[in-house]
Motif scaffolding. Sequence first.
Motif, mmCIF file in Angstrom:
data_model
loop_
_atom_site.group_PDB
_atom_site.id
_atom_site.type_symbol
_atom_site.label_atom_id
_atom_site.label_comp_id
_atom_site.label_asym_id
_atom_site.label_seq_id
_atom_site.Cartn_x
_atom_site.Cartn_y
_atom_site.Cartn_z
ATOM 1 N N LYS A 597 -3.093 7.182 -7.822
ATOM 2 C CA LYS A 597 -2.957 6.103 -6.840
ATOM 3 C C LYS A 597 -3.531 4.801 -7.400
ATOM 4 O O LYS A 597 -2.971 3.712 -7.180
ATOM 5 C CB LYS A 597 -3.689 6.515 -5.556
ATOM 6 C CG LYS A 597 -3.422 5.659 -4.353
ATOM 7 C CD LYS A 597 -4.110 6.293 -3.145
ATOM 8 C CE LYS A 597 -3.940 5.451 -1.900
ATOM 9 N NZ LYS A 597 -4.623 6.050 -0.744
ATOM 10 N N CYS A 600 -1.088 3.209 -9.675
ATOM 11 C CA CYS A 600 -0.054 2.481 -8.900
ATOM 12 C C CYS A 600 -0.567 1.104 -8.500
ATOM 13 O O CYS A 600 0.155 0.101 -8.585
ATOM 14 C CB CYS A 600 0.324 3.273 -7.654
ATOM 15 S SG CYS A 600 1.241 4.790 -7.953
ATOM 16 N N GLU A 604 0.803 -2.894 -9.359
ATOM 17 C CA GLU A 604 1.027 -3.963 -8.381
ATOM 18 C C GLU A 604 0.224 -5.207 -8.744
ATOM 19 O O GLU A 604 0.714 -6.343 -8.616
ATOM 20 C CB GLU A 604 0.649 -3.465 -6.979
ATOM 21 C CG GLU A 604 1.006 -4.441 -5.877
ATOM 22 C CD GLU A 604 0.815 -3.862 -4.483
ATOM 23 O OE1 GLU A 604 0.663 -4.659 -3.541
ATOM 24 O OE2 GLU A 604 0.811 -2.625 -4.345
ATOM 25 N N ALA A 619 5.525 1.817 -15.705
ATOM 26 C CA ALA A 619 5.921 2.303 -14.382
ATOM 27 C C ALA A 619 6.725 3.589 -14.491
ATOM 28 O O ALA A 619 6.563 4.517 -13.685
ATOM 29 C CB ALA A 619 6.716 1.229 -13.654
ATOM 30 N N CYS A 626 3.440 11.355 -11.864
ATOM 31 C CA CYS A 626 3.250 11.711 -10.447
ATOM 32 C C CYS A 626 4.192 12.834 -10.037
ATOM 33 O O CYS A 626 3.799 13.761 -9.313
ATOM 34 C CB CYS A 626 3.482 10.481 -9.569
ATOM 35 S SG CYS A 626 2.187 9.232 -9.682
ATOM 36 N N TRP A 639 5.344 6.032 -4.063
ATOM 37 C CA TRP A 639 4.718 4.725 -4.322
ATOM 38 C C TRP A 639 4.934 4.311 -5.784
ATOM 39 O O TRP A 639 5.203 3.139 -6.094
ATOM 40 C CB TRP A 639 3.229 4.822 -3.994
ATOM 41 C CG TRP A 639 2.510 3.500 -3.985
ATOM 42 C CD1 TRP A 639 3.063 2.261 -4.084
ATOM 43 C CD2 TRP A 639 1.100 3.315 -3.895
ATOM 44 N NE1 TRP A 639 2.084 1.299 -4.048
ATOM 45 C CE2 TRP A 639 0.866 1.917 -3.932
ATOM 46 C CE3 TRP A 639 0.014 4.170 -3.772
ATOM 47 C CZ2 TRP A 639 -0.412 1.370 -3.865
ATOM 48 C CZ3 TRP A 639 -1.251 3.633 -3.694
ATOM 49 C CH2 TRP A 639 -1.468 2.243 -3.741
ATOM 50 N N ALA A 640 4.834 5.272 -6.707
ATOM 51 C CA ALA A 640 5.069 4.970 -8.127
ATOM 52 C C ALA A 640 6.517 4.524 -8.344
ATOM 53 O O ALA A 640 6.777 3.594 -9.130
ATOM 54 C CB ALA A 640 4.743 6.194 -8.981
ATOM 55 N N ALA A 643 6.793 0.962 -7.352
ATOM 56 C CA ALA A 643 6.299 0.046 -8.378
ATOM 57 C C ALA A 643 7.338 -0.147 -9.476
ATOM 58 O O ALA A 643 7.537 -1.273 -9.980
ATOM 59 C CB ALA A 643 4.994 0.592 -8.965
#
Length: 739
Positions: A597, A600, A604, A619, A626, A639-640, A643
């Motif tokens: 996390k 990630c 950002e 990324a 993940c 979430w990855a 990104a």
Amino acid sequence: MSTPAPMEGRASGSARIYQTGGDQYIEEHVHHYAPGSAPLFGPPGAGPAEPRATAPDSVRMPLVGRAPGVLRDRTDLMRSLRAAVAGPGGDIQVLHGMGGCGKTAVAQSLFNEAVRDHGRVGLWVNASERVSLRAGMLAVAGDRGATDSELVAAAGGQRAAADLVWHHLNHSAQPWLLVLDNADDPGILEEGAWLRPSPAGTVLVTTRHATSPLWRVPGASSHRLGVLPLEDATLVLRDLAPDAGTRESARKVARRLGCLPLALTLAGAHLAHQLLESWSMDEYDRKLTEESTALVDRGASATGGGQSRHLVGRTWQLSLDSLAQGGLPEATTLLRLLSCWAADPVPLALLMPAAQGGAGLEHLDPPLTAARVEPALRALLDHSLIDMVETDGHRCVKAHGVLLDSVAAGVPDTERELLADAAGRLLRAALPQEGAASARARSQVRLLAPHATGLLHRVHRHGPVTQETARIAVRLARLVYEAGDWTAALALAATAARTAAEHLGDEHPATIEARSGQGPVLFRLGRYAEAAELLRPVHRDALRTLGPHDARTLDAAYELQRVLHRLGDLTQARTLLETVLDGRRHVLGEDHVATLKTRCEMLELRLALDEFDGYTAAAEELAGDCERRLGPDHLVTVWARDALARGLLRSGRGAEAEELFGRVLAGQRAGYGDGHPLVLGVLIQLSRAQYAQGKREQAAESAREVAEGRAEVLGEDHPETVAARAWYTEVRTAPPATG
């Protein structure tokens, strides 16, 4: 052995002298009549007596206190009961509900109307005990024409008493209404068949027992009484104490008292009859925080209702005493356990471990073993102390707030810590795992949240808060936050932090954890400056007391850097985030979800710093890591991918970004649900990808959905709502794409 002294006694008129030289038990029932009327027990051989114009007070008058001047919100019920009284007879009407909900008040109002408006003979019997029921029913028989010899035979057991009573009720020359009040033990009515329908009149039973088979006899109709609607409860207070405050003030007190008629009546009476004090409704509301049911009971003297049934602090204890006498003392322990939580619905899943053993309830007094949880729960339901409800697909039980306050106040000091520990263990066992994505898990979290707050308040009021209690609340606040109810999460986190600080100290690890837990919620609510002001000292305290490598220190630093990122302090945010990433790799390992996390979050931050060199490759690597370590559907994996999609969009690969944002959106919806605010964050990126490809109508529609959704969920003033409105305006007003 000494010779007993001689005894002499004289009596005149109707008085009698009983003399004995040994131990004797003498019971005499005396009934008073108007001058000239025959005594109830006359000489043997007396002829049939006419129904007496003046009956014993206990039969012809409801000796239960003053009837309410206005009966609020019982219109439909009273219409149904009036129809039964005015009908041909043969009905049994059963009013059941918790203590204090106004069953007797309804019965009393109907009784007065039946006598005054319908020409019925009103007969009232206290059915709470065998002795009072038998004496009252025999007095009813006498009222309806039974001879003294018949009554003597029934009283002496020479003939069936109930048969005698119902014979004379069935042959009454006048229609009647018979009220059997407070029949909380249906077995008393069943013994000897005291409850029967009759073509000559209507029977009305008031009881706390909701489920007795006796209420299902032919001709019986059941009516459940609950609390009043808020507006009607407000009017009750205004009826009783019109000068004590505004309607809004009365509404606050009514809500605080759970709209329970008994509590409202006592509160209104107290406010209306103060001598040395002159509290307003607002002052009374504040006092309730300190004294709860003890304050409400002060109004009993003003109503003439000093008996136990007229005291909020005692009324439910009568039911628990009855259950204990009937072999279920465990019901008291179970209700005390429920009083550790809130008055909101309690999922049965929360009580399941208690029924399986190991909750520690067997060490309480009375002990509650696993095998007795089910019977105790059923007993509380049967006696209207709790209700069964269904909320969001979960079967729950619910108790009234004033009842829980009353029960909690009566818990012995020696039992409080054990009860709180058991309540905490059960609450912890019911929590879903963090990251649990199912709709059922989210709804269960919403149901449990009030009970963590309730446990904190209850323990804070009656004893010291332990670090375990605070940590349960912090964990649940985190789950509520993940479920998307950020306002509720902030309230719970703030309560946990405040309570922990007061009981454990500002620098206790549990307090630091609780204070830190407010940060992400404030961040999501768009209150960035407030979050920074809170998290800076939390991070400093954690560094000093826990050390730089403690997981809680790293958590505080992680939340602080997110806030600094939003506030534009990207350099400081980068420094903190690098520290967090190194620390989590060292403490938790490369594969831990918190480490992934953090990676990630670093991507950002790189976008915000315009660091594009090698971004897409990093990324892609993170998304692959993940997926391998957490699975393709895990929210951190999603979430990855998000990104990666942002990087593709920034590098001009709009079609690839749109396709990947579509997958991310599906993953977010599967994990959070359609209404979650974070889903809207992906949708606005999808809109940008659509816009970059010239798909203006699709982009505008997506932007509109985001703007309206954020306004509804977050409010018009939230920074993300403002940004979404601006983007929607830009897309909608942009000139058509050329080419």
